[in-house]
Write a protein that holds these residues in place. Structure first.
Motif, PDB file in Angstrom:
ATOM      1  N   GLY A  83     -40.975  38.786  34.480  1.00  3.01           N
ATOM      2  CA  GLY A  83     -42.230  39.525  34.177  1.00  3.01           C
ATOM      3  C   GLY A  83     -41.810  40.783  33.264  1.00  3.01           C
ATOM      4  O   GLY A  83     -42.734  41.133  32.660  1.00  3.01           O
ATOM      5  N   THR A  84     -40.417  41.243  33.373  1.00  2.00           N
ATOM      6  CA  THR A  84     -40.074  42.315  32.783  1.00  2.00           C
ATOM      7  C   THR A  84     -38.868  41.813  31.802  1.00  2.00           C
ATOM      8  O   THR A  84     -39.025  41.981  30.556  1.00  2.00           O
ATOM      9  CB  THR A  84     -39.672  43.324  33.567  1.00  2.00           C
ATOM     10  OG1 THR A  84     -40.694  43.694  34.859  1.00  2.00           O
ATOM     11  CG2 THR A  84     -39.506  44.878  33.083  1.00  2.00           C
ATOM     12  N   ASP A  85     -37.882  41.449  32.620  1.00  2.00           N
ATOM     13  CA  ASP A  85     -36.678  41.086  31.660  1.00  2.00           C
ATOM     14  C   ASP A  85     -36.871  39.560  31.151  1.00  2.00           C
ATOM     15  O   ASP A  85     -36.259  39.489  29.849  1.00  2.00           O
ATOM     16  CB  ASP A  85     -35.326  40.902  32.552  1.00  2.00           C
ATOM     17  CG  ASP A  85     -34.981  42.366  33.066  1.00  2.00           C
ATOM     18  OD1 ASP A  85     -35.245  43.464  32.661  1.00  2.00           O
ATOM     19  OD2 ASP A  85     -34.531  42.275  34.142  1.00  2.00           O
ATOM     20  N   LEU A  91     -39.425  30.925  31.126  1.00  3.89           N
ATOM     21  CA  LEU A  91     -38.768  30.251  32.118  1.00  3.89           C
ATOM     22  C   LEU A  91     -39.204  28.827  32.327  1.00  3.89           C
ATOM     23  O   LEU A  91     -38.499  27.829  32.254  1.00  3.89           O
ATOM     24  CB  LEU A  91     -39.048  30.911  33.743  1.00  3.89           C
ATOM     25  CG  LEU A  91     -38.233  32.316  33.715  1.00  3.89           C
ATOM     26  CD1 LEU A  91     -38.607  32.929  35.166  1.00  3.89           C
ATOM     27  CD2 LEU A  91     -36.557  32.030  33.598  1.00  3.89           C
ATOM     28  N   LYS A  92     -40.562  28.818  32.003  1.00  8.56           N
ATOM     29  CA  LYS A  92     -41.185  27.277  31.893  1.00  8.56           C
ATOM     30  C   LYS A  92     -40.607  26.526  30.914  1.00  8.56           C
ATOM     31  O   LYS A  92     -40.631  25.163  31.150  1.00  8.56           O
ATOM     32  CB  LYS A  92     -42.805  27.464  32.241  1.00  8.56           C
ATOM     33  CG  LYS A  92     -43.293  27.719  33.301  1.00  8.56           C
ATOM     34  CD  LYS A  92     -44.796  27.842  33.389  1.00  8.56           C
ATOM     35  CE  LYS A  92     -45.429  26.562  33.122  1.00  8.56           C
ATOM     36  NZ  LYS A  92     -46.954  26.365  32.871  1.00  8.56           N
ATOM     37  N   ASP A 398     -35.549  17.003  27.411  1.00  9.52           N
ATOM     38  CA  ASP A 398     -34.276  17.735  27.651  1.00  9.52           C
ATOM     39  C   ASP A 398     -34.575  19.311  27.781  1.00  9.52           C
ATOM     40  O   ASP A 398     -35.382  19.963  27.105  1.00  9.52           O
ATOM     41  CB  ASP A 398     -33.350  17.698  26.356  1.00  9.52           C
ATOM     42  CG  ASP A 398     -31.925  17.839  26.895  1.00  9.52           C
ATOM     43  OD1 ASP A 398     -31.573  18.133  28.068  1.00  9.52           O
ATOM     44  OD2 ASP A 398     -31.122  18.301  25.941  1.00  9.52           O
ATOM     45  N   LYS A 399     -33.955  20.180  28.930  1.00 11.64           N
ATOM     46  CA  LYS A 399     -34.297  21.318  29.061  1.00 11.64           C
ATOM     47  C   LYS A 399     -33.051  22.232  29.030  1.00 11.64           C
ATOM     48  O   LYS A 399     -31.884  21.642  29.836  1.00 11.64           O
ATOM     49  CB  LYS A 399     -35.123  21.951  30.372  1.00 11.64           C
ATOM     50  CG  LYS A 399     -36.411  21.082  30.273  1.00 11.64           C
ATOM     51  CD  LYS A 399     -37.544  21.782  29.625  1.00 11.64           C
ATOM     52  CE  LYS A 399     -38.727  21.378  29.911  1.00 11.64           C
ATOM     53  NZ  LYS A 399     -39.914  22.359  29.603  1.00 11.64           N
ATOM     54  N   ALA A 400     -32.980  23.391  28.354  1.00 13.70           N
ATOM     55  CA  ALA A 400     -31.549  24.039  28.400  1.00 13.70           C
ATOM     56  C   ALA A 400     -31.267  24.974  29.646  1.00 13.70           C
ATOM     57  O   ALA A 400     -30.071  25.196  29.607  1.00 13.70           O
ATOM     58  CB  ALA A 400     -31.679  24.952  27.097  1.00 13.70           C
ATOM     59  N   ILE A 405     -31.753  31.031  28.985  1.00 14.28           N
ATOM     60  CA  ILE A 405     -32.333  32.363  29.540  1.00 14.28           C
ATOM     61  C   ILE A 405     -31.071  33.375  29.445  1.00 14.28           C
ATOM     62  O   ILE A 405     -31.684  34.372  28.912  1.00 14.28           O
ATOM     63  CB  ILE A 405     -32.751  32.148  31.164  1.00 14.28           C
ATOM     64  CG1 ILE A 405     -33.847  31.050  31.288  1.00 14.28           C
ATOM     65  CG2 ILE A 405     -33.322  33.337  31.715  1.00 14.28           C
ATOM     66  CD1 ILE A 405     -34.975  31.251  30.110  1.00 14.28           C
ATOM     67  N   THR A 406     -29.957  33.024  29.911  1.00 13.70           N
ATOM     68  CA  THR A 406     -28.894  33.956  29.605  1.00 13.70           C
ATOM     69  C   THR A 406     -28.789  34.448  28.322  1.00 13.70           C
ATOM     70  O   THR A 406     -28.554  35.720  28.043  1.00 13.70           O
ATOM     71  CB  THR A 406     -27.557  33.380  30.241  1.00 13.70           C
ATOM     72  OG1 THR A 406     -27.367  32.366  29.678  1.00 13.70           O
ATOM     73  CG2 THR A 406     -27.516  33.395  31.510  1.00 13.70           C
ATOM     74  N   ILE A 407     -28.994  33.723  27.152  1.00 10.97           N
ATOM     75  CA  ILE A 407     -28.968  34.059  25.821  1.00 10.97           C
ATOM     76  C   ILE A 407     -29.994  35.291  25.472  1.00 10.97           C
ATOM     77  O   ILE A 407     -29.880  36.257  24.888  1.00 10.97           O
ATOM     78  CB  ILE A 407     -29.136  32.915  24.766  1.00 10.97           C
ATOM     79  CG1 ILE A 407     -27.632  32.137  24.785  1.00 10.97           C
ATOM     80  CG2 ILE A 407     -29.239  33.567  23.428  1.00 10.97           C
ATOM     81  CD1 ILE A 407     -27.916  30.911  23.866  1.00 10.97           C
TER      82      ILE A 407
END
Ligand code: FAD
Length: 455
Positions: A83-85, A91-92, A398-400, A405-407
């Motif tokens: 919600g912030t970061d 995420l979806k 395909d989902k990463a 997200i870490t990038i």
């Protein structure tokens, strides 16, 4: 193990709901990957920051959660605030499914004047303070008064009352924070009144917690027999758990002569709702609470409290309102019911939103023990698995996952804490505790936690 087309599930919140949902998913499918995102650098939610320090056996669930987190298809990303970061939308996009299990970080307010006076706290803040919640380390509750009033009669209210009256020698062997321990060591609180809006047949705590109060050394129960009129007569019609609890309460009414000399007291007070928190002459500090005197309409669990129009003032220098936690909206894209403060769902499937699920307190509301949370988390996992089987969720897309997200997090300057990094924090806390003869001494500061994690 994980391949490009393996289902990737993201869990928001690393409390019991998050871990139980992950556990069930990982066990059910050998191709599924689970990533848990947690706002704090440390996992386990209310098991760490809610459960009372003198209930160590309740915290054994941490062993099961640790097993889940160490699973080869599970990753933990602490220090990431959803919600912030990173947004739920992001995420979806990166995962086949997102499970919201972020608990209840807010609290219900009394809605009366004087609520903001010094000496007035929510149970959530007070519990967070003695349990080392980083955001509450500056709470510094003033314990120099004789009488504390706890508003609400659930298990959390009894936790608070018990911690206030427990012998110091006993608390010092628990994982209560050293600063809370020092403060409680100097406490002058001798009397704790636990006040509810309804009657003795409606208290919301369980028998174990009442028994713990009764068994507190050097402390006696101080109830008002007049508040128990007609209760003995009602016993025979009560369901068994309620009956046993009520019998125990009635037993506390019989004054034990041997207890006359003890200097600490606790007691329930019934049929009282706060209408105003009373300030001192400077208008700064609480000196008492004005209660409306209620009468019950109906009977049993459903009975409603109605004000009679009369009031009564009870003096106190400390007021802790324990009338409920409340889930908050963490991301505007998520459906949220402001009336119940939960995410609207059917058995954990978020209404009108594909790929989104919820479990735990954000799903059911802020009630129920860890076992209840476990059951509803298994239900959510079950529904999610069903949607994978039926093709509602399509794992061939395909989902990463975490890679994506870490990038994103890196570009935003957010560095996650991994589970092995948490284990460094854990070892550090256990080591600090050993010196003090405690199971652990928690770090109170996020900055300090991060330094240990990344050292
Ligand atoms: P939580 O435990 O609150 O976990 C939610 C997690 O989500 C937290 O780690 C939080 O940091 C994280 N989070 C929040 N917002 C975000 C965000 N934006 N991004 C990422 N992460 C986020 N049960 C018992 O069985 N025995 C007991 O003795 C007991 N004592 C209790 C004492 C107290 C004071 C309280 C409040 C509860 C107690 N319970 C007890 C109940 C038990 O703690 C709950 O049933 C359970 O913790 C609920 O699990 P949850 O995962 O839904 O929520």
């Amino acid at each position: 193990s994980a391949c490009a087309s393996s289902p990737k599930v993201c869990i928001v919140g690393g409390g019991p709901a998050g871990f139980y949902t992950a556990q069930h998913l990982l066990k059910a499918r050998s191709d599924l990957v689970v990533d848990i995102y947690e706002r704090l650098p440390v996992p386990f939610g209310l098991v760490r920051f809610g459960v009372a320090p003198d209930h160590p056996e309740v915290k054994n669930v941490i062993n099961t959660f640790t097993q889940t987190a160490r699973h080869e298809r599970c990753s933990f990303y602490g220090n990431v605030s959803v919600g912030t970061d990173v947004s739920v939308e992001e995420l979806k996009k990166a995962y086949h499914a997102v499970v919201l299990s972020y608990g209840a970080e807010g609290n219900r307010s009394m809605g009366v004047s004087g609520e903001k006076l010094a000496g007035v706290f929510s149970a959530r803040d007070f519990v967070g303070w003695y349990n080392g919640l980083p955001s509450k380390k500056e709470l510094h509750p003033d314990l120099s008064c004789e009488t504390a009033v706890v508003l609400g009669q659930g298990n959390v209210a009894l936790d608070v009352a018990r911690i206030l009256l427990s012998p110091w020698d006993f608390l010092k062997k628990t994982d209560i924070t050293q600063q809370a321990l020092e403060s409680l060591g100097a406490s002058r609180v001798r009397r704790v009144l636990i006040v509810g809006r309804r009657g003795p047949l409606q208290i919301a705590c369980t028998i174990k917690e009442v028994r713990e109060m009764i068994n507190l050394p050097e402390t006696k129960a101080d109830m008002l027999p007049g508040e128990f009129e007609g209760i003995a007569e009602a016993l025979k019609d009560l369901p068994r758990p309620r009956k046993r609890l009520t019998e125990l309460l009635l037993k506390t009414l019989k004054v034990d002569e041997g207890q006359q000399m003890v200097d600490k007291q606790w007691g329930f007070r019934f049929l009282r709702s706060p209408v105003e928190v009373l300030p001192d002459a400077d208008g700064k500090k609480v000196t008492g609470v004005r209660f409306s005197i209620n009468t019950l309409e109906g009977s049993g669990e459903e009975a409603r409290a109605l004000p009679t129009g009369q009031t009564q003032d009870i003096e106190c220098g400390l007021l802790i309102s324990s009338i409920g936690y409340k889930s908050l909206l963490i991301d505007p894209s998520v459906p949220f019911d402001p009336r119940t403060s939960t995410v609207p769902n059917e058995m954990g499937r978020v209404s009108d939103t594909s790929g989104l699920y919820c479990s735990g307190w954000v799903k059911r509301g802020p009630t129920g023990v860890i076992a209840t949370t476990m059951n509803d988390s298994f239900e959510t996992a079950q529904i999610l698995l069903k949607d994978l089987d039926s093709g509602t969720l399509d794992p061939s897309v395909d989902k990463a996952g975490a890679q994506e997200i870490t990038i994103l997090l890196k570009t935003r300057g957010v560095r996650p804490v991994s589970f092995s990094e948490w284990e460094k924090i854990n070892s550090g806390e256990v080591r600090r505790g050993e010196v003090l003869g405690k199971p652990r001494e928690k770090f109170l500061d996020v900055k300090e936690m991060l330094e240990v994690a990344w050292s």
